[in-house]
Design an enzyme around this catalytic site. Sequence first.
Site, short mmCIF file in Angstrom:
data_model
loop_
_atom_site.label_atom_id
_atom_site.label_comp_id
_atom_site.label_asym_id
_atom_site.label_seq_id
_atom_site.Cartn_x
_atom_site.Cartn_y
_atom_site.Cartn_z
N SER A 149 0.70 -1.22 -0.07
CA SER A 149 0.05 0.10 -0.26
C SER A 149 0.86 1.26 -0.05
O SER A 149 2.15 1.17 0.26
CB SER A 149 -0.82 0.04 1.15
OG SER A 149 -1.51 1.33 1.54
N TYR A 162 -2.79 -1.37 10.38
CA TYR A 162 -2.79 -1.49 8.67
C TYR A 162 -1.28 -0.90 8.48
O TYR A 162 -0.56 -1.55 7.74
CB TYR A 162 -3.89 -0.98 8.17
CG TYR A 162 -3.89 -0.87 6.69
CD1 TYR A 162 -4.39 -1.94 6.12
CD2 TYR A 162 -3.52 0.14 5.92
CE1 TYR A 162 -4.70 -2.17 4.82
CE2 TYR A 162 -3.75 -0.05 4.72
CZ TYR A 162 -4.10 -1.15 4.01
OH TYR A 162 -4.26 -1.23 2.62
P1 NAD Z 1 -10.97 -6.22 -0.58
O1 NAD Z 1 -11.65 -5.79 0.76
O2 NAD Z 1 -12.08 -5.49 -1.68
O3 NAD Z 1 -10.67 -7.62 -1.05
C1 NAD Z 1 -9.76 -8.24 0.12
C2 NAD Z 1 -9.89 -9.60 -0.36
O4 NAD Z 1 -9.04 -10.17 0.73
C3 NAD Z 1 -11.21 -10.11 -0.22
O5 NAD Z 1 -11.29 -11.11 -1.16
C4 NAD Z 1 -11.14 -10.74 0.95
O6 NAD Z 1 -12.21 -11.91 1.06
C5 NAD Z 1 -9.92 -11.58 1.20
N1 NAD Z 1 -9.34 -11.69 2.51
C6 NAD Z 1 -9.66 -10.95 3.69
N2 NAD Z 1 -9.43 -11.85 4.83
C7 NAD Z 1 -8.72 -13.14 4.18
C8 NAD Z 1 -8.36 -14.01 4.87
N3 NAD Z 1 -7.95 -14.20 6.06
N4 NAD Z 1 -7.97 -15.10 3.83
C9 NAD Z 1 -8.13 -15.20 2.65
N5 NAD Z 1 -8.60 -14.05 1.99
C10 NAD Z 1 -9.05 -13.01 2.75
O7 NAD Z 1 -10.01 -5.18 -0.84
P2 NAD Z 1 -8.78 -4.79 -2.11
O8 NAD Z 1 -9.06 -2.95 -2.13
O9 NAD Z 1 -9.11 -5.49 -3.12
O10 NAD Z 1 -7.44 -5.02 -1.44
C11 NAD Z 1 -6.56 -5.98 -1.65
C12 NAD Z 1 -5.40 -5.51 -1.31
O11 NAD Z 1 -4.83 -4.26 -1.77
C13 NAD Z 1 -5.05 -5.40 0.31
O12 NAD Z 1 -3.85 -5.95 0.79
C14 NAD Z 1 -5.19 -4.04 0.54
O13 NAD Z 1 -4.56 -3.54 1.62
C15 NAD Z 1 -4.38 -3.34 -0.65
N6 NAD Z 1 -4.69 -2.14 -1.12
C16 NAD Z 1 -5.88 -1.76 -1.35
C17 NAD Z 1 -6.03 -0.34 -1.57
C18 NAD Z 1 -7.29 0.29 -2.13
O14 NAD Z 1 -7.55 1.30 -1.89
N7 NAD Z 1 -8.42 -0.56 -2.38
C19 NAD Z 1 -5.23 0.56 -1.33
C20 NAD Z 1 -3.72 -0.07 -0.99
C21 NAD Z 1 -3.64 -1.20 -0.63
#
Ligand code: NAD
Length: 266
Positions: A149, A162
């Site tokens: 991130s 986080y």
């Molecule tokens: P999201 O919440 O849409 O998806 C997260 C996914 O992780 C989901 O499929 C959820 O079911 C899965 N998950 C959660 N806990 C789990 C576990 N214990 N075992 C297996 N699967 C699990 O989030 P996203 O935005 O797609 O985020 C994906 C990654 O990107 C994350 O690591 C997040 O920190 C990172 N990220 C996202 C953003 C953003 O703005 N969306 C920004 C920076 C980083």
Amino acid sequence: MPAPQRDRFRGKNVLITGASQGIGEAAALRFAEEGARVAVNGRHEDKLRAVVDKLPKVDAGPHVVATGDMSKEDDVDRVMRTSLDEMGGLDVLICNAGIMRPSPSEDITLDDLNAVLAVNLTSVILCSRAVLKYWRSNDLKGSILVNSSVHQEIPKPQYLGYSASKGAVGNVVRTLALEYAAHGIRVNGVGPGAIVTPMNDAWVHDPEQYKTVSSHIPMGRPGEGREIADALTFLASEEASYITGQMLYVDGGLTLYADFQKNWSS
Ligand code: NAD
């Protein structure tokens, strides 16, 4: 956006954690479009089946549903076994699963802290350990990618667990990259900015909040899951064959100190 024309991952097997929605789902689609056989992980089988149904078919065989909670050691081992048994090998691991539990830092509970660290940090180490064991014991090469991130760099008040987890995975990437570089195993990360995914439902569907979020981003808009998937496929591809230990921020300029876009200091 048109589907990519290239076939960079034909014959390759890819496991993506947290692929039931958001960036993980976008990555599954992008890798499959480029010919990869994909194992999608998440905790809910029905959601994963729905993702698999949307993926383009590939020559190598059906995509794989690999259900399991990646914060749990037994589940990681089972998911890894399922992926290897059903696909016959693994070339790319994408550690994408992540969660947030916001609160003022003076109120953070141990349960919330442990939950966030377990998914965002420990699972990255457990999944990497499993795939490294497989690659090393079979004298194979491969690529690990971690979804970190911008908050690996930018502090995020009220998201202490986080921020701590994302800071730590940056060092996991660099440490593993150095440890396994001589074996042809590459380890890199991507650092998304504000991306339109279910994680951000709080502002994505509210036009006023969407405008506010956009106003803080130098490029003037949030990113799409697909734009993170593009960075992941690049880093996993042969085009990145000499890149290891790096973090590629995909953030519309967020890590450039957005407040300096207009001069206020001199
Ligand atoms: P999201 O919440 O849409 O998806 C997260 C996914 O992780 C989901 O499929 C959820 O079911 C899965 N998950 C959660 N806990 C789990 C576990 N214990 N075992 C297996 N699967 C699990 O989030 P996203 O935005 O797609 O985020 C994906 C990654 O990107 C994350 O690591 C997040 O920190 C990172 N990220 C996202 C953003 C953003 O703005 N969306 C920004 C920076 C980083």
